[in-house]
Scaffold this motif. Structure first.
Motif, PDB file in Angstrom:
ATOM      1  N   VAL A 143      -0.504  -2.665  -7.564  1.00  0.00           N
ATOM      2  CA  VAL A 143       0.908  -2.836  -6.885  1.00  0.00           C
ATOM      3  C   VAL A 143       0.938  -4.180  -5.967  1.00  0.00           C
ATOM      4  O   VAL A 143      -0.282  -4.059  -5.124  1.00  0.00           O
ATOM      5  CB  VAL A 143       1.462  -1.744  -6.241  1.00  0.00           C
ATOM      6  CG1 VAL A 143       2.479  -1.896  -5.141  1.00  0.00           C
ATOM      7  CG2 VAL A 143       1.870  -0.655  -7.120  1.00  0.00           C
ATOM      8  N   LEU A 194       0.543   2.407 -11.238  1.00  0.00           N
ATOM      9  CA  LEU A 194      -0.675   3.181 -11.488  1.00  0.00           C
ATOM     10  C   LEU A 194      -0.945   4.163 -12.435  1.00  0.00           C
ATOM     11  O   LEU A 194       0.172   4.772 -12.708  1.00  0.00           O
ATOM     12  CB  LEU A 194      -0.935   3.652 -10.042  1.00  0.00           C
ATOM     13  CG  LEU A 194      -1.445   2.858  -8.648  1.00  0.00           C
ATOM     14  CD1 LEU A 194      -2.894   2.246  -9.024  1.00  0.00           C
ATOM     15  CD2 LEU A 194      -0.607   1.812  -8.459  1.00  0.00           C
ATOM     16  N   SER A 231      -5.616  -6.792  -6.781  1.00  0.00           N
ATOM     17  CA  SER A 231      -4.681  -7.216  -6.138  1.00  0.00           C
ATOM     18  C   SER A 231      -4.905  -8.744  -6.056  1.00  0.00           C
ATOM     19  O   SER A 231      -5.886  -9.336  -6.309  1.00  0.00           O
ATOM     20  CB  SER A 231      -5.144  -6.764  -4.576  1.00  0.00           C
ATOM     21  OG  SER A 231      -4.421  -7.395  -3.475  1.00  0.00           O
ATOM     22  N   THR A 276      -8.516  -0.871  -8.351  1.00  0.00           N
ATOM     23  CA  THR A 276      -7.223  -1.514  -8.565  1.00  0.00           C
ATOM     24  C   THR A 276      -7.361  -3.119  -8.646  1.00  0.00           C
ATOM     25  O   THR A 276      -8.530  -3.413  -8.382  1.00  0.00           O
ATOM     26  CB  THR A 276      -6.268  -1.087  -7.254  1.00  0.00           C
ATOM     27  OG1 THR A 276      -7.003  -1.609  -6.211  1.00  0.00           O
ATOM     28  CG2 THR A 276      -5.891   0.396  -7.036  1.00  0.00           C
ATOM     29  N   GLY A 288       0.398  -6.523 -10.317  1.00  0.00           N
ATOM     30  CA  GLY A 288       1.343  -5.364 -10.784  1.00  0.00           C
ATOM     31  C   GLY A 288       1.996  -5.705 -12.071  1.00  0.00           C
ATOM     32  O   GLY A 288       2.329  -4.721 -12.682  1.00  0.00           O
ATOM     33  N   SER A 307       3.177   5.517  -5.822  1.00  0.00           N
ATOM     34  CA  SER A 307       3.021   5.488  -7.230  1.00  0.00           C
ATOM     35  C   SER A 307       1.980   6.431  -7.694  1.00  0.00           C
ATOM     36  O   SER A 307       1.865   6.888  -8.719  1.00  0.00           O
ATOM     37  CB  SER A 307       2.544   4.021  -7.526  1.00  0.00           C
ATOM     38  OG  SER A 307       3.940   3.235  -7.243  1.00  0.00           O
ATOM     39  N   THR A 308       0.842   6.413  -7.002  1.00  0.00           N
ATOM     40  CA  THR A 308      -0.256   7.290  -7.478  1.00  0.00           C
ATOM     41  C   THR A 308       0.037   8.820  -7.258  1.00  0.00           C
ATOM     42  O   THR A 308      -0.188   9.500  -8.006  1.00  0.00           O
ATOM     43  CB  THR A 308      -1.621   7.030  -6.612  1.00  0.00           C
ATOM     44  OG1 THR A 308      -1.842   5.772  -6.308  1.00  0.00           O
ATOM     45  CG2 THR A 308      -2.578   7.771  -6.590  1.00  0.00           C
ATOM     46  N   ALA A 339       2.012   1.567  -3.447  1.00  0.00           N
ATOM     47  CA  ALA A 339       0.848   2.144  -4.366  1.00  0.00           C
ATOM     48  C   ALA A 339       0.457   3.474  -4.228  1.00  0.00           C
ATOM     49  O   ALA A 339       0.438   4.310  -5.014  1.00  0.00           O
ATOM     50  CB  ALA A 339      -0.196   1.278  -4.123  1.00  0.00           C
ATOM     51  N   THR A 395       0.910  -1.234   0.051  1.00  0.00           N
ATOM     52  CA  THR A 395      -0.127   0.068   0.140  1.00  0.00           C
ATOM     53  C   THR A 395       0.698   1.365  -0.060  1.00  0.00           C
ATOM     54  O   THR A 395       0.586   2.255  -0.563  1.00  0.00           O
ATOM     55  CB  THR A 395      -0.944  -0.022   1.379  1.00  0.00           C
ATOM     56  OG1 THR A 395      -1.733  -1.135   1.178  1.00  0.00           O
ATOM     57  CG2 THR A 395      -1.904   1.103   1.222  1.00  0.00           C
ATOM     58  N   ASN A 423      -5.749  -0.926  -1.179  1.00  0.00           N
ATOM     59  CA  ASN A 423      -4.813   0.075  -1.875  1.00  0.00           C
ATOM     60  C   ASN A 423      -5.989   0.986  -2.560  1.00  0.00           C
ATOM     61  O   ASN A 423      -5.722   2.187  -2.459  1.00  0.00           O
ATOM     62  CB  ASN A 423      -4.252  -0.569  -2.974  1.00  0.00           C
ATOM     63  CG  ASN A 423      -2.897  -1.323  -2.606  1.00  0.00           C
ATOM     64  OD1 ASN A 423      -2.361  -1.111  -1.430  1.00  0.00           O
ATOM     65  ND2 ASN A 423      -2.310  -2.254  -3.611  1.00  0.00           N
TER      66      ASN A 423
END
Length: 409
Positions: free
Chosen positions: A192, A238, A109, A107, A341, A83-84, A80, A77, A145
């Motif tokens: 992710v 992302l 997972s 997302t 991912g 990355s966002t 993630a 997380t 996430n």
């Protein structure tokens, strides 16, 4: 623009991979054929049959996130969320300046927050329930996430999570595109995963698809006669998706390309005599994009590195595009398979390929003569690329395919 006719384009990329953090570092590594695969360092793997992974190095969540988030989030997380942030910055979007119900996040997972869950279960077993964090109630969960990204960025539009193993990253992108077509202005989507911990490791070993080689240069060899399984990894990507017209109206700094087509299938029951579903997923994606096979310039392969699965994929590609009819590449040979991912990272790579006209290589692979595919190996290939097909398959029979193409600026 009426609902259902909007074109979903990607305007921002946030990448975290074992061979590079951020778009620039990752793309430089991918073009150079630089690998991030090595011996597991996050725990002692000596007692396990598989000991190699694609680990992200140089990432410290304290450098990127407020301290209050750290005790309530798993490593996946944290990656993630960062990355966002990178994807928003790349898109030139400030989510705080947008209507909260006009933004959503979907997302995928595969494992959830396994490392967090393992730590809290250990506390339960060794010390008792009083020592288990209240955050365990959600930090391990598959949807965490999406939840944390939406909370952090004030996104109250359509949100969700897709769980279809390694195909999930493409399925999430397709769901996000659907929301753009329904009128949502902006979606964050991708995946992710990060479960390089003993609990996550055992779960991955149970599928009996991990390479047990100790040589990082010979461990993950899709389409190679020496293929004996994949190397797992952590990370992903992302992506910021917007309606094309709205992106142009706001003066988006770049439009990487369009999510043009999507197809998904599920393999039939073993022994049924029916063919695998990957070829059909490709055909559905092409039909959805309104494109013929000869309009696809490169295929990003799922690259299972299991001989039977490699054969199925190679035959599907050949059946649709003809023998050696399209360049095929598997840049995940540099990162390992990042579970949910992996496919979003391949999508990000495909968009960079469209931008720069450089197809990254499948490193260290000597393709088997049994597969009549044009695999890009050893070094990147320069070519005009206007479209790409990304493939992903999940354990248990999931097949997904996404077509992306360039958009006139």
């Amino acid at each position: 623009m009426t609902a259902g006719t909007a074109r979903a384009v990607v305007t921002g990329l946030g990448v975290a991979a074992p061979n590079g953090l951020g778009v620039a570092d990752y793309w430089a590594a991918a073009r150079a054929g630089r690998s991030g695969i090595g011996r597991v360092s996050r725990f002692d793997p000596s007692g396990y049959p598989a000991r190699l992974a694609g680990e992200i190095t140089g990432f410290d969540a304290k450098d990127h996130l407020p301290g209050k988030l750290l005790p309530q989030t798993d490593r996946m997380t944290q990656i993630a969320l960062v990355s966002t942030d990178w994807a928003f910055a790349d898109a030139g979007v400030d989510p705080a300046a947008l209507p909260e119900y006009d933004m959503g996040v979907i997302t995928a997972s595969t494992s959830g927050g396994f490392e967090f869950g393992q730590r809290e279960l250990k506390a339960l077993w060794s010390q008792g329930s009083r020592y288990v964090s209240a955050y365990q109630s959600f930090a391990w969960f598959y949807a965490v996430n999406s939840g944390q990204i939406s909370i952090r960025n004030g996104m109250r539009g359509p949100s969700g999570v897709v769980v279809s193993d390694q195909a999930g990253g493409l399925d999430a992108i397709a769901h996000a595109r659907r929301q753009i077509r329904k009128g949502t202005g902006l979606m964050v989507s991708g995946a992710v995963d990060a479960s390089i911990c003993p609990w996550g490791w055992v779960a991955q070993l149970a599928a009996q698809r991990l390479s047990t080689s100790d040589d990082p240069e010979r461990a993950y060899l899709p389409f190679d006669p020496a293929a004996r399984g994949h190397v797992p990894g952590e990370g992903g990507a992302l992506l910021v998706l917007e309606d094309l017209d709205r992106a142009r109206d706001r003066g988006a700094r770049q439009i990487y390309g369009e999510i043009a087509g999507y197809g998904s299938t599920f393999d039939p029951k073993p022994g049924s005599g029916r063919p695998p579903g990957l070829r059909k997923a490709i055909e559905l994606a092409l039909a959805d994009a309104g494109m013929a096979p000869d309009q696809v310039d490169v295929v990003f392969a799922d690259a299972a590195a299991i001989p039977e699965l490699d054969r199925i994929e190679a035959e599907a590609i050949t059946a649709v595009f003809g023998p050696r009819g399209v360049p095929v590449t598997a840049p995940k040979t540099m990162t390992g398979r990042l579970y949910s991912g992996a496919a979003p990272l391949d999508l990000a790579t495909a968009f960079l390929t469209l931008r720069d006209g450089v197809i990254p290589p499948s490193i260290r692979v000597s393709p088997s003569e049994d597969y009549d595919i044009d695999l890009v190996t050893d070094r990147p290939r320069t070519a005009p690329v206007r479209s790409a097909l990304v493939l992903a398959r999940g354990y248990g029979g999931f097949n997904s395919a996404v077509v992306v193409r360039a958009v006139e600026q």
